[in-house]
Design a protein around this motif. Structure first.
Motif, PDB file in Angstrom:
ATOM      1  N   PRO A 245       0.813  -1.224   0.000  1.00 34.82           N
ATOM      2  CA  PRO A 245       0.000   0.000   0.000  1.00 34.82           C
ATOM      3  C   PRO A 245       0.849   1.278   0.000  1.00 34.82           C
ATOM      4  CG  PRO A 245      -0.915  -1.601   1.543  1.00 34.82           C
ATOM      5  CD  PRO A 245       0.382  -2.182   1.045  1.00 34.82           C
ATOM      6  N   ALA A 246       1.966   1.278   0.714  1.00 32.81           N
ATOM      7  CA  ALA A 246       2.820   2.475   0.767  1.00 32.81           C
ATOM      8  C   ALA A 246       3.386   2.796  -0.618  1.00 32.81           C
ATOM      9  CB  ALA A 246       3.962   2.253   1.764  1.00 32.81           C
ATOM     10  N   VAL A 247       3.756   1.765  -1.368  1.00 33.26           N
ATOM     11  CA  VAL A 247       4.289   1.964  -2.715  1.00 33.26           C
ATOM     12  C   VAL A 247       3.170   2.451  -3.660  1.00 33.26           C
ATOM     13  CG1 VAL A 247       5.396   0.799  -4.683  1.00 33.26           C
ATOM     14  CG2 VAL A 247       6.163   0.305  -2.335  1.00 33.26           C
ATOM     15  N   MET A 248       1.951   1.925  -3.459  1.00 35.24           N
ATOM     16  CA  MET A 248       0.821   2.376  -4.310  1.00 35.24           C
ATOM     17  C   MET A 248       0.615   3.876  -4.147  1.00 35.24           C
ATOM     18  SD  MET A 248       0.044  -0.362  -5.841  1.00 35.24           S
ATOM     19  CE  MET A 248       1.677  -1.013  -5.497  1.00 35.24           C
ATOM     20  N   LYS A 249       0.768   4.365  -2.929  1.00 37.92           N
ATOM     21  CA  LYS A 249       0.598   5.799  -2.659  1.00 37.92           C
ATOM     22  C   LYS A 249       1.574   6.629  -3.488  1.00 37.92           C
ATOM     23  CE  LYS A 249      -0.391   8.194   1.540  1.00 37.92           C
ATOM     24  NZ  LYS A 249      -0.280   8.278   3.023  1.00 37.92           N
ATOM     25  N   GLN A 250       2.801   6.089  -3.665  1.00 38.09           N
ATOM     26  CA  GLN A 250       3.826   6.816  -4.428  1.00 38.09           C
ATOM     27  C   GLN A 250       3.527   6.831  -5.928  1.00 38.09           C
ATOM     28  OE1 GLN A 250       7.578   4.920  -3.521  1.00 38.09           O
ATOM     29  NE2 GLN A 250       7.208   5.026  -1.302  1.00 38.09           N
ATOM     30  N   ILE A 251       2.919   5.783  -6.446  1.00 43.55           N
ATOM     31  CA  ILE A 251       2.717   5.697  -7.906  1.00 43.55           C
ATOM     32  C   ILE A 251       1.316   6.126  -8.334  1.00 43.55           C
ATOM     33  CG2 ILE A 251       4.452   3.865  -8.148  1.00 43.55           C
ATOM     34  CD1 ILE A 251       2.147   1.855  -8.522  1.00 43.55           C
ATOM     35  N   ARG A 252       0.428   6.322  -7.393  1.00 51.66           N
ATOM     36  CA  ARG A 252      -0.985   6.544  -7.701  1.00 51.66           C
ATOM     37  C   ARG A 252      -1.212   7.712  -8.680  1.00 51.66           C
ATOM     38  NH1 ARG A 252      -6.075   5.100  -5.813  1.00 51.66           N
ATOM     39  NH2 ARG A 252      -7.598   6.659  -6.470  1.00 51.66           N
ATOM     40  N   ASP A 253      -0.620   8.856  -8.396  1.00 46.48           N
ATOM     41  CA  ASP A 253      -0.856  10.037  -9.232  1.00 46.48           C
ATOM     42  C   ASP A 253      -0.445   9.792 -10.682  1.00 46.48           C
ATOM     43  OD1 ASP A 253      -1.837  11.287  -7.036  1.00 46.48           O
ATOM     44  OD2 ASP A 253      -0.129  12.650  -6.745  1.00 46.48           O
ATOM     45  N   ARG A 254       0.686   9.098 -10.885  1.00 44.17           N
ATOM     46  CA  ARG A 254       1.152   8.808 -12.247  1.00 44.17           C
ATOM     47  C   ARG A 254       0.146   7.911 -12.981  1.00 44.17           C
ATOM     48  NH1 ARG A 254       6.871   6.464 -10.927  1.00 44.17           N
ATOM     49  NH2 ARG A 254       6.392   7.128  -8.811  1.00 44.17           N
ATOM     50  N   PHE A 255      -0.364   6.914 -12.271  1.00 44.25           N
ATOM     51  CA  PHE A 255      -1.319   5.984 -12.896  1.00 44.25           C
ATOM     52  C   PHE A 255      -2.632   6.706 -13.233  1.00 44.25           C
ATOM     53  CE2 PHE A 255       0.043   1.331 -12.417  1.00 44.25           C
ATOM     54  CZ  PHE A 255       1.396   1.619 -12.277  1.00 44.25           C
ATOM     55  N   VAL A 256      -3.075   7.585 -12.340  1.00 43.03           N
ATOM     56  CA  VAL A 256      -4.333   8.332 -12.558  1.00 43.03           C
ATOM     57  C   VAL A 256      -4.159   9.310 -13.722  1.00 43.03           C
ATOM     58  CG1 VAL A 256      -5.843  10.083 -11.532  1.00 43.03           C
ATOM     59  CG2 VAL A 256      -5.217   8.029 -10.214  1.00 43.03           C
ATOM     60  N   ASP A 257      -3.042  10.048 -13.744  1.00 35.51           N
ATOM     61  CA  ASP A 257      -2.798  11.015 -14.824  1.00 35.51           C
ATOM     62  C   ASP A 257      -2.750  10.302 -16.179  1.00 35.51           C
ATOM     63  OD1 ASP A 257      -2.688  12.970 -12.935  1.00 35.51           O
ATOM     64  OD2 ASP A 257      -0.493  13.194 -12.955  1.00 35.51           O
ATOM     65  N   ALA A 258      -2.057   9.171 -16.235  1.00 37.57           N
ATOM     66  CA  ALA A 258      -1.927   8.438 -17.503  1.00 37.57           C
ATOM     67  C   ALA A 258      -3.290   7.943 -17.995  1.00 37.57           C
ATOM     68  CB  ALA A 258      -0.962   7.259 -17.340  1.00 37.57           C
ATOM     69  N   ALA A 259      -4.158   7.559 -17.076  1.00 38.27           N
ATOM     70  CA  ALA A 259      -5.505   7.094 -17.475  1.00 38.27           C
ATOM     71  C   ALA A 259      -6.288   8.254 -18.077  1.00 38.27           C
ATOM     72  CB  ALA A 259      -6.235   6.503 -16.276  1.00 38.27           C
ATOM     73  N   GLU A 260      -6.174   9.426 -17.472  1.00 39.12           N
ATOM     74  CA  GLU A 260      -6.911  10.595 -17.982  1.00 39.12           C
ATOM     75  C   GLU A 260      -6.390  11.018 -19.350  1.00 39.12           C
ATOM     76  OE1 GLU A 260      -6.725  13.337 -14.670  1.00 39.12           O
ATOM     77  OE2 GLU A 260      -8.299  12.215 -13.589  1.00 39.12           O
ATOM     78  N   VAL A 261      -5.078  11.023 -19.507  1.00 36.87           N
ATOM     79  CA  VAL A 261      -4.472  11.355 -20.804  1.00 36.87           C
ATOM     80  C   VAL A 261      -4.935  10.365 -21.867  1.00 36.87           C
ATOM     81  CG1 VAL A 261      -2.270  11.368 -22.077  1.00 36.87           C
ATOM     82  CG2 VAL A 261      -2.444  12.551 -19.855  1.00 36.87           C
ATOM     83  N   LYS A 262      -4.931   9.092 -21.522  1.00 36.66           N
ATOM     84  CA  LYS A 262      -5.345   8.042 -22.469  1.00 36.66           C
ATOM     85  C   LYS A 262      -6.788   8.258 -22.917  1.00 36.66           C
ATOM     86  CE  LYS A 262      -3.574   5.086 -23.995  1.00 36.66           C
ATOM     87  NZ  LYS A 262      -3.012   5.211 -25.372  1.00 36.66           N
ATOM     88  N   ILE A 263      -7.685   8.527 -21.988  1.00 36.81           N
ATOM     89  CA  ILE A 263      -9.100   8.715 -22.344  1.00 36.81           C
ATOM     90  C   ILE A 263      -9.271   9.972 -23.202  1.00 36.81           C
ATOM     91  CG2 ILE A 263     -11.430   9.152 -21.447  1.00 36.81           C
ATOM     92  CD1 ILE A 263     -10.380   6.220 -21.225  1.00 36.81           C
ATOM     93  N   ASP A 264      -8.582  11.065 -22.871  1.00 38.66           N
ATOM     94  CA  ASP A 264      -8.664  12.285 -23.693  1.00 38.66           C
ATOM     95  C   ASP A 264      -8.268  12.000 -25.137  1.00 38.66           C
ATOM     96  OD1 ASP A 264      -9.549  13.847 -21.610  1.00 38.66           O
ATOM     97  OD2 ASP A 264      -7.546  14.568 -21.048  1.00 38.66           O
TER      98      ASP A 264
END
Ligand code: 8QM
Length: 413
Positions: A122-141
């Motif tokens: 879970p601690a590592v997920m916290k570090q990568i979360r923003d990158r994964f969320v941003d990439a999903a938004e870019v992909k959908i756009d």
């Protein structure tokens, strides 16, 4: 075609007195016919009895939730170290050196599991979360700008490939080997049919790529791969074990989420009421993904091997037998699930076996859920309609259930 007609009494010299014989079911769960529509056969397998015998491949099988769950949660009786495919490592040479986590039992498994558990915490997920969320938004756009896309190639494959290899710390060059390599891994769990044999025959370049990228000097600092190698310095694993654990991430970390995301998009495209509910409440994204894992079960099957004579649902099974677990059938067993064939994004999904259960339960599940949640939340916020606008083509694999092509048209919200 599916006939619980005759019987076998295991390999027991005598059936235990009073025990009914084990039903034989004439079905090949590794045939294209089965892959096209497994559900009637799943029902027949569940209804035939708590344990059945598949003559085609000479294995026992469990398809009801209770027995699948019980086998998964008794890893000393139903071991993984003889392989979790049809091939018994005690009798046949594995196609590649066995995985140090998937194809291992306690106590060896306990140490390697702890390492990957910590690297994917879970601690590592916290570090990568923003990158994964941003990439999903870019992909959908970008997909919205195109309008008509293939939900498999352009979304279910493209999104994980845009985040996971970077998170591991892989160099750009050669990433086109990742999906073909995973295709071999998952076909190789199956029987020696054409899918398995052809995949293994063509696997050499993909194996060479993976082996090289697992080396410490090829993994960027800060990534999952470097974090695994850092556990050597801490004394948790040996220098030889580290690349093998990186190999596990490259084997299990991409095609699984590709087919999980594919399942979720296919569900949302087919069930517009559920899509409407997700749009009106994007915080349901994580459960909508989880329910898609239950509903489609991207990883359909795994085997175990018995380490002793054992009773399954009142039937005796001898030591050294392969047991095939139908995760997809368990996830739709009406004995466990209300309205099992309904995709319901607010269902209480806990207890589904799409990620397995017990000591081997998916160690990467937090990464999978992060990808699923990020992608479905981005869809829910940015997309108004998902329409299937071309022929849906299935992909055939001995273990993975998913599509080859899903042409869709997206309209912006
Ligand atoms: C399947 O190589 C491995 O350790 C490995 C390969 C495939 C899986 C898991 C682990 C279950 C997703």
């Amino acid at each position: 075609m599916i006939r619980p007609d005759a019987e076998v009494s295991g390999r027991l010299t005598e059936a235990p007195s009073g025990a009914p014989p084990i039903p034989r079911v004439d079905v090949d769960p590794f045939s294209n016919e089965f892959f096209e529509n497994p559900y009637p056969a799943h029902e027949a397998l569940r209804e035939a009895g708590p344990v059945v015998h598949l003559d085609k491949w000479n294995v026992y099988a469990v398809a009801r939730y209770a027995e699948v769950h019980a086998v998964l949660n008794d890893p000393l009786t139903f071991c993984s170290s003889r392989g979790v495919g049809l091939s018994d490592f005690a009798k046949e040479k594995p196609w590649r050196p066995p995985s140090l986590i998937l194809e291992a039992d306690p106590p060896a498994h306990t140490r390697t599991r702890a390492v990957l558990s910590r690297v994917l915490s879970p601690a590592v997920m916290k570090q990568i979360r923003d990158r994964f969320v941003d990439a999903a938004e870019v992909k959908i756009d970008r997909l919205l700008a195109k309008g008509s896309v293939d939900a498999v190639a352009d979304l279910a494959e493209a999104y994980p490939l845009s985040v996971f290899p970077d998170a591991v710390g892989l160099r750009q060059e050669g990433r086109d080997h990742l999906l073909p390599y995973a295709g071999v891994v998952f076909n190789a769990f199956g029987p020696p049919n054409e899918l398995r044999q052809t995949a293994i025959e063509r696997s050499q370049p993909h194996q060479a790529y993976v082996q090289e990228q697992c080396q410490r000097h090829n993994l960027a600092p800060g990534g999952f791969g470097a974090c695994i190698h850092a556990r050597v310095d801490a004394g948790d694993i040996t220098e030889a074990e580290a690349p093998m654990l990186v190999r596990s991430l490259l084997s299990a970390g991409i095609d699984t989420t590709v087919n999980g995301l594919g399942a979720a998009i296919y569900c949302l495209a087919r069930f517009p009421e559920e899509w409407a509910r997700l749009r009106s409440n994007p915080t349901l994204a994580r459960n909508a993904f989880e329910e898609a894992i239950r509903f489609e079960s991207p990883v359909q099957t795994f085997f175990r091997t018995t380490t002793k004579d054992v009773d399954i649902g009142g039937h005796g099974v001898r030591e050294g037998e392969k047991i095939l677990m139908f995760l997809g059938a368990a996830n739709r067993d009406p004995r466990r699930w209300a309205d099992p064939d309904r995709y319901d994004i607010t269902r209480k999904t806990s207890g589904h076996v799409g990620f397995g259960s017990g000591i081997h339960m998916c160690v990467g599940q937090l990464v999978a859920r992060l990808e699923g949640e990020a992608m479905l939340a981005a869809l829910a916020r940015k997309v108004a309609t998902i329409e299937i606008t071309g022929p849906v083509k299935r992909r055939y694999n001995n273990t993975l259930r998913g599509l080859e092509s899903l042409p869709i048209t997206l309209k912006a919200a």
